[in-house]
Scaffold this motif. Structure first.
Motif, PDB file in Angstrom:
ATOM      1  N   LEU A  77     -10.911  -1.034   3.532  1.00 33.73           N
ATOM      2  CA  LEU A  77      -9.847  -0.782   4.497  1.00 33.73           C
ATOM      3  C   LEU A  77      -9.000   0.405   4.067  1.00 33.73           C
ATOM      4  N   ALA A  78      -8.653   0.475   2.788  1.00 37.22           N
ATOM      5  CA  ALA A  78      -7.859   1.598   2.290  1.00 37.22           C
ATOM      6  C   ALA A  78      -8.563   2.920   2.591  1.00 37.22           C
ATOM      7  N   GLU A  79      -9.861   2.956   2.383  1.00 39.52           N
ATOM      8  CA  GLU A  79     -10.626   4.173   2.657  1.00 39.52           C
ATOM      9  C   GLU A  79     -10.622   4.490   4.154  1.00 39.52           C
ATOM     10  N   ARG A  80     -10.821   3.469   4.979  1.00 37.84           N
ATOM     11  CA  ARG A  80     -10.872   3.678   6.432  1.00 37.84           C
ATOM     12  C   ARG A  80      -9.566   4.215   7.002  1.00 37.84           C
ATOM     13  N   ILE A  81      -8.441   3.762   6.442  1.00 33.15           N
ATOM     14  CA  ILE A  81      -7.152   4.166   7.015  1.00 33.15           C
ATOM     15  C   ILE A  81      -6.462   5.255   6.197  1.00 33.15           C
ATOM     16  N   GLY A  82      -7.161   5.787   5.200  1.00 36.45           N
ATOM     17  CA  GLY A  82      -6.616   6.895   4.430  1.00 36.45           C
ATOM     18  C   GLY A  82      -5.445   6.534   3.545  1.00 36.45           C
ATOM     19  N   ARG A  83      -5.532   5.371   2.920  1.00 37.35           N
ATOM     20  CA  ARG A  83      -4.465   4.895   2.029  1.00 37.35           C
ATOM     21  C   ARG A  83      -4.947   4.867   0.596  1.00 37.35           C
ATOM     22  N   GLY A  84      -3.970   4.800  -0.323  1.00 36.67           N
ATOM     23  CA  GLY A  84      -4.303   4.525  -1.714  1.00 36.67           C
ATOM     24  C   GLY A  84      -4.741   3.074  -1.787  1.00 36.67           C
ATOM     25  N   SER A  85      -4.555   2.443  -2.880  1.00 31.49           N
ATOM     26  CA  SER A  85      -4.991   1.053  -3.010  1.00 31.49           C
ATOM     27  C   SER A  85      -4.168   0.134  -2.114  1.00 31.49           C
ATOM     28  N   ILE A  86      -4.784  -0.975  -1.755  1.00 30.10           N
ATOM     29  CA  ILE A  86      -4.120  -2.036  -1.000  1.00 30.10           C
ATOM     30  C   ILE A  86      -4.205  -3.280  -1.865  1.00 30.10           C
ATOM     31  N   THR A  87      -3.044  -3.844  -2.203  1.00 32.05           N
ATOM     32  CA  THR A  87      -3.010  -5.037  -3.043  1.00 32.05           C
ATOM     33  C   THR A  87      -2.198  -6.123  -2.343  1.00 32.05           C
TER      34      THR A  87
ATOM     35  N   THR B  57     -10.141  -4.950   0.920  1.00 34.36           N
ATOM     36  CA  THR B  57      -9.013  -4.034   0.743  1.00 34.36           C
ATOM     37  C   THR B  57      -9.460  -2.624   0.358  1.00 34.36           C
ATOM     38  N   ALA B  58     -10.500  -2.519  -0.454  1.00 27.55           N
ATOM     39  CA  ALA B  58     -10.973  -1.182  -0.854  1.00 27.55           C
ATOM     40  C   ALA B  58     -11.530  -0.427   0.350  1.00 27.55           C
TER      41      ALA B  58
ATOM     42  N   SER C 116      -0.286  -4.301  21.199  1.00 26.62           N
ATOM     43  CA  SER C 116       0.954  -3.765  21.769  1.00 26.62           C
ATOM     44  C   SER C 116       2.178  -4.282  21.034  1.00 26.62           C
ATOM     45  N   LEU C 117       2.228  -5.574  20.791  1.00 23.03           N
ATOM     46  CA  LEU C 117       3.364  -6.206  20.128  1.00 23.03           C
ATOM     47  C   LEU C 117       3.632  -5.606  18.748  1.00 23.03           C
ATOM     48  N   THR C 118       2.566  -5.361  18.004  1.00 22.27           N
ATOM     49  CA  THR C 118       2.696  -4.866  16.627  1.00 22.27           C
ATOM     50  C   THR C 118       2.687  -3.346  16.540  1.00 22.27           C
ATOM     51  N   GLU C 119       2.346  -2.682  17.667  1.00 20.28           N
ATOM     52  CA  GLU C 119       2.109  -1.238  17.652  1.00 20.28           C
ATOM     53  C   GLU C 119       1.068  -0.942  16.571  1.00 20.28           C
ATOM     54  N   GLY C 120       0.088  -1.844  16.479  1.00 22.26           N
ATOM     55  CA  GLY C 120      -0.905  -1.785  15.412  1.00 22.26           C
ATOM     56  C   GLY C 120      -2.035  -0.802  15.658  1.00 22.26           C
ATOM     57  N   THR C 121      -2.700  -0.478  14.567  1.00 21.11           N
ATOM     58  CA  THR C 121      -3.894   0.342  14.584  1.00 21.11           C
ATOM     59  C   THR C 121      -5.087  -0.588  14.497  1.00 21.11           C
ATOM     60  N   VAL C 122      -6.007  -0.479  15.420  1.00 24.45           N
ATOM     61  CA  VAL C 122      -7.210  -1.330  15.419  1.00 24.45           C
ATOM     62  C   VAL C 122      -8.217  -0.753  14.435  1.00 24.45           C
ATOM     63  N   ALA C 123      -8.753  -1.615  13.571  1.00 22.46           N
ATOM     64  CA  ALA C 123      -9.719  -1.168  12.561  1.00 22.46           C
ATOM     65  C   ALA C 123     -10.613  -2.319  12.137  1.00 22.46           C
ATOM     66  N   LYS C 124     -11.737  -1.984  11.570  1.00 21.02           N
ATOM     67  CA  LYS C 124     -12.599  -2.964  10.907  1.00 21.02           C
ATOM     68  C   LYS C 124     -11.938  -3.276   9.573  1.00 21.02           C
ATOM     69  N   VAL C 125     -11.759  -4.560   9.272  1.00 20.57           N
ATOM     70  CA  VAL C 125     -11.044  -4.918   8.045  1.00 20.57           C
ATOM     71  C   VAL C 125     -11.910  -5.627   7.008  1.00 20.57           C
ATOM     72  N   ASP C 126     -13.120  -6.045   7.398  1.00 20.17           N
ATOM     73  CA  ASP C 126     -13.963  -6.752   6.425  1.00 20.17           C
ATOM     74  C   ASP C 126     -15.071  -5.861   5.911  1.00 20.17           C
TER      75      ASP C 126
ATOM     76  N   SER D  66       0.844  -1.185   0.000  1.00 17.19           N
ATOM     77  CA  SER D  66       0.000   0.000   0.000  1.00 17.19           C
ATOM     78  C   SER D  66       0.881   1.237   0.000  1.00 17.19           C
ATOM     79  N   ASP D  67       0.638   2.107  -0.938  1.00 15.74           N
ATOM     80  CA  ASP D  67       1.410   3.348  -1.042  1.00 15.74           C
ATOM     81  C   ASP D  67       2.913   3.062  -1.055  1.00 15.74           C
ATOM     82  N   GLY D  68       3.300   1.993  -1.764  1.00 14.53           N
ATOM     83  CA  GLY D  68       4.712   1.669  -1.951  1.00 14.53           C
ATOM     84  C   GLY D  68       5.402   0.996  -0.781  1.00 14.53           C
TER      85      GLY D  68
END
Length: 158
Positions: free
Chosen positions: A77-87, A74-75, A148-158, A57-59
């Motif tokens: 999720l990309a919108e939710r997290i403010g990214r270009g396409s996710i492939t 992916t479409a 915590s381990l991933t320092e991840g952002t929690v989001a709806k992905v489906d 995503s975004d290179g």
């Protein structure tokens, strides 16, 4: 005495110890390279399997830790997290980003920190299981430990 862990799993185990996560890596007799196989091997619901999916995503690589109960949209999720396409990343891109093979990508133990999204649906399970660096290894942890381990952002992905 149990067999020694594969090199990639030892790296993951070291990262877990550094993070204070007590989950021990389990070596399965058969490969558990899909959520369905892992759930069957562990006797847990498929939704409690934290699939590690690598996208581009975004290179840059993007790690999505998703519940095994559904697919990533992916479409959306990309919108939710403010990214270009996710492939979907290629086999080579996954190996380069994580140092691990598809089917065994752990949420940690990569050469560099990956931007990570953690599926909010995993929070419904008191214990979740993630790959331990190879298709034959897994480990338990909680949702909060995964975030915590991933320092991840929690989001709806489906």
């Amino acid at each position: 005495m149990s067999a020694p862990l594969p090199t990639r799993s030892r790296i993951v185990a070291d990262r877990l110890a550094e993070a204070g996560i007590p989950g021990r890596i389990v070596v399965l007799p058969d490969a558990a390279s899909t959520a369905v196989l892992a759930a069957a091997a562990l006797g847990v619901e498929v939704g409690a399997i934290a699939n590690s999916l690598v996208f581009m995503s975004d290179g840059e690589p993007l790690l999505v830790m998703t519940s095994g109960a559904h697919r990533v949209d992916t479409a959306a999720l990309a919108e939710r997290i403010g990214r270009g396409s996710i492939t979907r990343a290629s086999v080579d891109q996954v190996r380069e980003a994580t140092g691990q093979a598809i089917g065994g990508v752990a949420p940690t133990g990569h050469p560099d920190r990956l931007t990570t999204i953690v599926d909010e649906d995993l929070a419904a399970y008191p214990q979740i299981w993630a790959a331990g660096g190879t298709p034959h290894t897994v480990f338990p942890l909680t949702f909060d430990q995964l975030v915590s381990l991933t320092e991840g952002t929690v989001a709806k992905v489906d």
